[in-house]
Design a protein around this motif. Sequence first.
Motif: not given
Length: 70
Positions: A18, A28-30, A56-57
């Motif tokens: 992550r 934001f995170s991928v 995708l968060h």
Amino acid sequence: MGGDGITAAETKFGYYPRVGLEFERFVFSVDYNFIPSSPVIKPGYEGSTKNSYFGLHIGVNLFAKKPGEK
């Protein structure tokens, strides 16, 4: 779509990297979950199904203090 195929029930270990970024209160995170494929059990058919997925968060920290806040 046919519903007569079955996937084998089994436990598999995966890898879940992550990468994220926090800007002010926004997060934001991928991530990508690497999990080995599972075999599909169906008479007269031999195959497998993929289990890995991409995520995708996007979020907001409502109650977190900003850096430098007291």
